[in-house]
Design an enzyme around this catalytic site. Structure first.
Site, mmCIF file in Angstrom:
data_model
loop_
_atom_site.group_PDB
_atom_site.id
_atom_site.type_symbol
_atom_site.label_atom_id
_atom_site.label_comp_id
_atom_site.label_asym_id
_atom_site.label_seq_id
_atom_site.Cartn_x
_atom_site.Cartn_y
_atom_site.Cartn_z
ATOM 1 N N HIS A 1 -11.549 63.884 38.794
ATOM 2 C CA HIS A 1 -11.362 64.037 40.419
ATOM 3 C C HIS A 1 -12.764 63.521 40.889
ATOM 4 C CE1 HIS A 1 -7.205 65.033 40.473
ATOM 5 N NE2 HIS A 1 -7.610 66.349 39.909
ATOM 6 N N ASN B 1 1.268 60.921 35.022
ATOM 7 C CA ASN B 1 1.520 60.915 36.305
ATOM 8 C C ASN B 1 0.505 59.951 37.012
ATOM 9 O OD1 ASN B 1 -0.326 62.426 34.880
ATOM 10 N ND2 ASN B 1 -0.805 63.848 36.616
ATOM 11 N N HIS C 1 -1.728 72.853 26.999
ATOM 12 C CA HIS C 1 -2.668 73.606 27.214
ATOM 13 C C HIS C 1 -2.361 74.997 27.572
ATOM 14 C CE1 HIS C 1 -0.637 72.187 30.966
ATOM 15 N NE2 HIS C 1 -1.613 71.381 31.043
ATOM 16 N N ASP D 1 -7.180 67.984 28.335
ATOM 17 C CA ASP D 1 -6.644 67.744 29.426
ATOM 18 C C ASP D 1 -7.610 66.946 30.596
ATOM 19 O OD1 ASP D 1 -4.716 67.765 31.549
ATOM 20 O OD2 ASP D 1 -5.094 70.089 32.178
#
Length: 444
Positions: free
Chosen positions: A313, A102, A238, A309
């Site tokens: 940000h 992604n 996850h 994971d």
């Protein structure tokens, strides 16, 4: 210290493949483990130049293979890039990673996979592999793209082309080919419904209510049903709920594996009050009871291994206020010391941590010559200090995002040296920017 290609690790506490520890030496030549013994005379080997690492008091483990990260390149380099992320890996003892599709553009074709591999060859100081992302239209690419550990399907917590939430499209992917399928298992329809139901609430803790345990369970049930129907190699990413762990305990066939993150083992819904939106991730943090059930499932082998994971940000993005804040948190720098601290506390053993973070990952993804300290294996290794504790400090974070959900935690097992392909990529508190990792193979 970084110019030598022959390395002697001297008097480390070495974790052997049988689970025993040996106090001894490891000789590394041309990127491979040449010899393991109580004492090695490197002069007798006949190599001219040696890097001698004094490992007295340190424990030598296989390098961590982190099988789920989001490193943001291309397209989102303001959050992270392949170089900064791989430096964070090296500091955390992560010698190989598997990265998700992604990015911008999405990794959905051979050409876009090739672009990532080219970027990684130029920038990454650790080893790398990249998933191919499933869309409703790219089945030929999913069958043919190489090299890749497998197909990533977002069943929820996604928008645009990577969201596949219709069973008939999912089934068309499971029905063709034999490549591993890794799923982010959340029911997007239920999430959409609950977003409307709880609209207007700005407390980030509502995130765990909106994307609740049932949304995760329903998606995992569907993925498991399709995997059984087509005898398809499935990996559930996850895993976050006790309900999913119990589902797998009852129904998991041998060709299905699952992972858990340190966050879902050790953080829970009480952490929203402590760190706010920094605790926001997908799938969300769960209850203390879920923590306990996941731990037991990991100890029992129902859950096969650990992934971070890592999904950074910026602090500015995290400060926008829920629901306008992105989900995700960094993890590669802290995952190994976080888990080794649990081992020293008695929740598991050092051997189990190494299996969950190295050996079992290499086995599941058929990565050859990695995940063990064994003659002939690649010299991807980490020397850790299990005798001292240090806090997680924001100012020491190498990830470009500059923060950690474990800030302030006192941890042991910090890497003192990280070795990739026989070369020191992290030592004496510094990253070696000159080393480059290699593209991983997935042929077992």
């Amino acid at each position: 210290m970084f110019d030598f290609y022959s390395v002697l690790i001297n008097q480390a506490r070495i974790l052997l493949p049988n689970g025993d520890f040996l106090l001894g030496d490891v000789a590394i030549v041309d990127g491979k483990i040449l010899e393991i013994a109580p004492e090695i005379d490197h002069h007798a080997i006949g190599e001219d130049d040696w890097e001698i690492i004094d490992a007295e008091g340190l424990t030598l483990l296989p390098g961590v293979i982190d099988p789920q990260v989001h490193f943001r390149e291309p397209g989102l380099e303001y959050k992270e890039d392949l170089y900064t992320a791989s430096c964070a890996c090296a500091k955390g003892g992560v010698t190989s990673f598997l990265e998700m599709p992604n990015t911008r553009p999405l990794t959905t074709t051979q050409a876009l996979l090739d672009d990532k591999l080219r970027r990684a060859a130029e920038k990454c100081i650790v080893n790398y592999g990249f998933f191919i992302g499933a869309t409703a239209e790219n089945l030929p690419d999913l069958l043919e793209a190489n090299p890749t550990p497998g197909i990533k399907i977002f069943m929820g917590s996604m928008h645009g082309d990577l969201l596949i939430d219709q069973e008939e499209i999912l089934e068309s992917i499971f029905a063709k080919g034999d490549r591993l399928i890794a799923v982010h298992a959340e029911n997007q329809a239920r999430i959409n419904q609950r977003r409307q139901e709880f609209a207007g609430i700005t407390d980030p803790a509502i995130h765990s209510t909106i994307q609740d345990n049932q949304a995760a369970l329903e998606a995992s049930q569907l993925a498991l049903k399709l995997a059984k129907k087509y005898q398809r190699r499935l990996h559930i990413l996850h895993l976050s709920t006790g309900e999913e762990a119990e589902l797998l305990r009852q129904e998991k066939p041998e060709w299905v594996t699952a992972e858990v993150t340190p966050q879902h083992l050790l953080l829970n819904i009480t952490d929203y009050a402590k760190i706010g939106t920094l605790a926001q991730m997908n799938p969300p943090l769960r209850s203390p009871q879920d923590n306990q059930i996941l731990w037991q499932a990991l100890l029992d082998g129902v859950i096969d291994f650990i992934a971070t994971d890592h999904a950074p940000h910026t602090l500015e993005e995290k400060a926008k206020g829920y629901p306008n804040t992105p989900s995700g948190m960094p993890g590669v720098e802290t995952s190994l010391p976080v888990m080794l601290t649990q081992a020293i506390a008695g929740k598991c053993t050092v051997q189990q941590v190494s299996n969950w973070m190295s050996t079992a990952v290499a086995k599941a993804y058929k990565i050859p010559n990695k995940g063990k300290i064994e003659v002939g294996y690649d010299a991807d290794l980490v020397l850790v200090d299990l005798n001292n504790y240090r806090p997680v400090l924001r100012e020491e974070v190498l990830s470009k995002c500059g923060w950690s959900p474990f800030e302030g935690w006192e941890l042991t097992g910090w890497p003192e040296y990280t070795i990739v392909g026989g070369k020191v990529v992290y030592g004496n508190g510094k990253v070696n920017p000159e080393v480059r990792g290699q593209a991983l193979r997935f042929d077992g």
